[in-house]
Design an enzyme around this catalytic site. Structure first.
Site, PDB file in Angstrom:
ATOM      1  N   GLN A   2      37.996  37.944  44.000  1.00 22.34           N
ATOM      2  CA  GLN A   2      38.534  39.238  44.453  1.00 22.34           C
ATOM      3  C   GLN A   2      38.871  39.197  45.945  1.00 22.34           C
ATOM      4  OE1 GLN A   2      39.557  42.024  43.050  1.00 22.34           O
ATOM      5  NE2 GLN A   2      39.226  41.229  41.004  1.00 22.34           N
ATOM      6  N   SER A   3      39.368  38.080  46.417  1.00 22.93           N
ATOM      7  CA  SER A   3      39.666  37.941  47.847  1.00 22.93           C
ATOM      8  C   SER A   3      40.794  38.871  48.308  1.00 22.93           C
ATOM      9  CB  SER A   3      40.072  36.491  48.126  1.00 22.93           C
ATOM     10  OG  SER A   3      40.629  36.377  49.415  1.00 22.93           O
ATOM     11  N   ASN A   4      40.487  39.680  49.307  1.00 28.55           N
ATOM     12  CA  ASN A   4      41.531  40.520  49.918  1.00 28.55           C
ATOM     13  C   ASN A   4      42.462  39.667  50.762  1.00 28.55           C
ATOM     14  OD1 ASN A   4      40.407  43.207  49.144  1.00 28.55           O
ATOM     15  ND2 ASN A   4      38.698  42.495  50.403  1.00 28.55           N
TER      16      ASN A   4
ATOM     17  N   ALA B  65      43.339  36.520  50.161  1.00 29.10           N
ATOM     18  CA  ALA B  65      44.289  35.829  49.286  1.00 29.10           C
ATOM     19  C   ALA B  65      45.408  36.784  48.860  1.00 29.10           C
ATOM     20  CB  ALA B  65      43.556  35.278  48.056  1.00 29.10           C
TER      21      ALA B  65
END
Ligand SMILES: *Cc1c(COP(=O)(O)O)cnc(C)c1O
Length: 343
Positions: free
Chosen positions: A72-74, A76
């Site tokens: 859930q990387s913001n 990325a």
């Protein structure tokens, strides 16, 4: 010295008082710096870093951007959105360190937006070293005639951190206009770029409000030196003459809970309190934990009435939707009755 930079982000982001939350907590006056409003696929703090990183990528003739983060990387997601806007290919290496068996966690929230903006995603199991993997993908890209550009986790190298050197100047201009004296800044600290950039930026404008970084995963002993080293490297890169010691870096790891990406009850309370008093959305991975830290400090009586504290909102709202189960739902019967009443 001029640094190559794009102008895509909505700046300056607003600085607003949170008067209802301040009153509810009976504490100092809380202000919020809205870096959740930077634009581009729901915004967040990585956008400021990406203006510098992507300018560098373009200057080097890149056609493929490679980066990594958690499922859930913001970071990325914002990188993928920038790449879409600039017409570049984007390859993401996402480490499934949280809820690897939950299909909706891998398809909803930030992961949904990654797909939507056209990024290519490679999921890897928790504990996988992503840097060598990114190098491999970059070599592959070159071998096929492409020009890759690798961005480290969180965009936290001196180039990306320039975004927050600039952000400190921006806040300084806003507080000068409001004749506001800031007593402390509180923010979520992960890969250290945001906190390090602010430390350098405030020194560059001869201000040094305490900048308190609430760790979202690392221990205090790991995060402090990370912020310090990056601040030193960035100061050198930016040509800011400053000396900084570990004692100048304020970090706490009291609000991490069980680990990165794992919500705490304090964070859930902070998210609900902020939403219900201000209509502002925080997330369980970053800003919820940071706000939990601020609330704890207020309840401990650390601040005096009349002091001005800035909560630096670093974004993350897209991640909220991958954590829907963490929030209590109304019972089925209740919602049926409510919908009847509305009809
Ligand atoms: C990445 C991120 C942070 C942490 O910023 P760093 O510069 O990595 O320390 C904080 N909040 C949100 C929402 C983020 O996505």
């Amino acid at each position: 010295m001029q640094f190559p930079r794009l102008h895509i982000v909505h700046l300056p982001t607003p600085l607003e008082p949170l008067d209802r939350l301040s009153a509810a907590l009976k504490g100092p006056r809380i202000w919020i710096k809205r870096d959740d409003c930077t634009g581009l696929a729901t915004g967040g703090n990585k956008a400021r870093k990406l203006e510098f990183l992507m300018a560098d990528a373009i200057q080097r003739g890149a056609d493929t951007i490679i980066t990594s983060g958690a499922t859930q990387s913001n970071h990325a997601r914002q990188t993928a959105a920038f790449a879409a806007k600039l017409g570049l290919k984007c390859k993401l290496v996402l480490e499934e360190c949280v809820k690897p068996s939950d299909i909706s966690f891998r398809t909803n929230g930030n992961a949904l937006l990654d797909r939507l903006v056209g990024a290519e995603t490679l999921f890897v199991t928790a504990g996988t070293e992503t840097s060598p993997l990114m190098s491999e993908i970059a070599q592959d890209c070159s071998a096929n005639g492409g020009t890759p550009y690798v961005i480290p986790v969180g965009g936290s190298n001196p180039i990306g951190t320039m975004g927050y050197v600039q952000a400190a100047r921006e806040l300084n201009a806003q507080t000068a206009e409001l004749k506001l004296n800031i007593d402390e800044i509180v923010l979520a600290s992960g890969s250290a770029g945001t906190q390090a950039g602010l430390l350098v930026g405030f020194r560059a404008c001869d201000l040094s409000p305490p900048v308190w970084g609430v760790s979202v995963g690392r221990s205090k002993d790991a995060l402090g030196p990370l912020v310090l080293n990056l601040a030193q490297q960035t100061a050198e890169f930016a040509g800011v003459d400053m000396s900084i010691a570990l004692g100048d870096v304020l970090v706490s790891s009291e609000f991490v809970g069980q680990g990165y990406g794992l919500p705490t009850s304090q964070a859930i309370e902070a998210i609900e309190l902020t939403a219900r008093h201000e209509g502002i959305l925080l997330d369980p991975v970053y800003t919820g934990k940071a706000m939990a830290g601020l609330i704890h400090r207020i309840r401990q009586g650390i601040y005096r009435p009349g002091q001005n504290i800035v909560f630096w909102h670093t974004g993350g709202v897209a991640g909220l939707f991958a954590y829907a189960d963490e929030f209590p739902r109304p019972r089925q019967a209740g919602s049926v009755r409510a919908s009847r009443a509305l009809n």
